[in-house]
Design a protein around this motif. Sequence first.
Motif, short mmCIF file in Angstrom:
data_model
loop_
_atom_site.label_atom_id
_atom_site.label_comp_id
_atom_site.label_asym_id
_atom_site.label_seq_id
_atom_site.Cartn_x
_atom_site.Cartn_y
_atom_site.Cartn_z
N ASP A 152 0.78 -1.19 0.09
CA ASP A 152 0.14 -0.05 -0.04
C ASP A 152 1.02 1.24 0.19
N THR A 153 0.89 2.15 -1.10
CA THR A 153 1.40 3.32 -1.15
C THR A 153 1.53 4.17 0.22
N ARG A 154 0.31 4.20 0.94
CA ARG A 154 0.39 4.99 2.28
C ARG A 154 1.34 4.48 3.19
N LEU A 155 1.87 3.31 2.92
CA LEU A 155 3.00 2.76 4.06
C LEU A 155 4.13 3.10 3.67
N GLU A 206 5.96 1.27 10.67
CA GLU A 206 6.21 2.27 9.36
C GLU A 206 7.05 3.46 9.66
N SER A 223 7.02 7.48 5.84
CA SER A 223 6.03 7.68 4.60
C SER A 223 5.50 9.11 4.61
N ALA A 275 2.68 10.00 3.29
CA ALA A 275 1.21 9.99 3.53
C ALA A 275 0.81 10.76 4.74
N ASP A 315 -2.99 9.99 9.59
CA ASP A 315 -4.31 9.37 9.40
C ASP A 315 -4.76 8.20 8.34
N ALA A 316 -4.11 8.72 7.25
CA ALA A 316 -4.05 7.62 6.13
C ALA A 316 -3.19 6.42 6.33
N ILE A 317 -2.03 6.71 7.13
CA ILE A 317 -1.07 5.44 7.33
C ILE A 317 -1.66 4.58 8.64
N ASP A 374 -4.78 4.28 9.13
CA ASP A 374 -5.86 3.57 8.39
C ASP A 374 -5.44 2.06 7.69
N ALA A 375 -4.23 2.25 6.88
CA ALA A 375 -3.58 1.23 6.29
C ALA A 375 -3.09 0.26 7.18
#
Length: 442
Positions: free
Chosen positions: A76-79, A416, A419, A421, A424-426, A428-429
């Motif tokens: 996942d690119t968020r990571l 992680e 990143s 990102a 909050d997006a991280i 979620d991932a």
Amino acid sequence: MLRSPSASPARGRHRKARTPSPSLRRATLLALTAPVAGSILAGPSAFAADKPVAKNAALDSAERKVAKNLDGRAQDTRLGNTLGGVVIDADSRKTVWGHEATTALMPASNTKLATATAALTVLGPDHRFTTKVVYGGGTLTLVGGGDRTLTTGDLKALAKTAAAGLRNARLTSVKVRVDDSLFPKPTLATGWNTGYYPDTVAPVRALVVDGRMVTDTALDAGRSFAQLLTQQGVTVTGQVTRGAAGTGNVPVAQHQSDRLSVIVKHMLKVSDNDAAETLLRMTALASGRPATFEGGTAAVRTVLTRYGVSLDHFVIHDGSGLSRANRIPARTLADLLAVAADPRHSSTLKYVVDGLPVAGEAGSTLGPEWGRFDTAHSRCAVGKVKAKTGTLTGALALSGLTKAKDGRWKVFSFIENGSTAAPDAIKDALDGLAATVNGCWA
């Protein structure tokens, strides 16, 4: 402390939006045993005793599916490009999935798992911290004993007892002094900066009241004590000062904290930085070391070694995980949690597992107020995952356990670093990875 969901992502450190009153904090402790937490059932007794480690044992069909899904979802690119992760079977300790699992990464507040393990082992779950009042030479001295949970109500009881003793001795006025010499003068840990003081963590002292985040918590507590004495009809002369109690001082009153097991559970539920740093120093003292960052982290290393947890690439400089110089591999965190879940250590370490936030548990760092486990892919894991969060600028972590589709308990750790990102997006991932381990996101 926890970072508010509305706080600026640039700060990135754990922080709460506001500080609750002592009575509300105590009520919250009771509330944390509410239905969501109860739904997971995950006490150490749910795990079988250790068997020989079988890291390369064959996976069953459910585990193969989890491993395949994690292979894809870890991209996942968020990571970002720096993710360490591992999933192990809690019973056999076989590796279900791994990705850079032994790479040293910044763990943020996952460091508190090591701090909690060491404190419970060295001090014992039933240990209580004592705050004393002693008298000598016309001075009442409030002596700190490392109790971060001391409240104004506790101080009031100490003042009432002290005032009664003074009246019996026909004394009507005293000076007030604080003695926080149990810990040396506060310093910054390696990897800390002065911007942490005092809203992210307070300078670490042995005396504090109501967990107040002020630069000098000891003098602050002493001033509160002086005011409470005045309310009891005692005249307090001069300013509150700092100094060691004399060896010939007479004990007047004392207060004992709740059990360490309760304090540890609360510290993990809300990721309390101040509690973690105080526990690190008390653990150091109990192990015969100085009450410093160095003494505490040395005690942690000794305890983890005793449990057979690998210290390869393990570097910590504090108890809270605020240090940006800390490094812990995902595999080490997973092994640490597996030890805590081992029923052979239940009497000592079950409180680590009990203290892990539960997905969807209000009042914890995995609660809905933090936007955790609320996406289409992770919502299915509410009440089914227990895990410690970790949040720093450029570092997020989630380490815990869940009962997978094959009916067996799995321990996982995901870290992680770096990143770009949004935080909050991280998160979620990472929640999605935990839901994958549970199997509800199939």
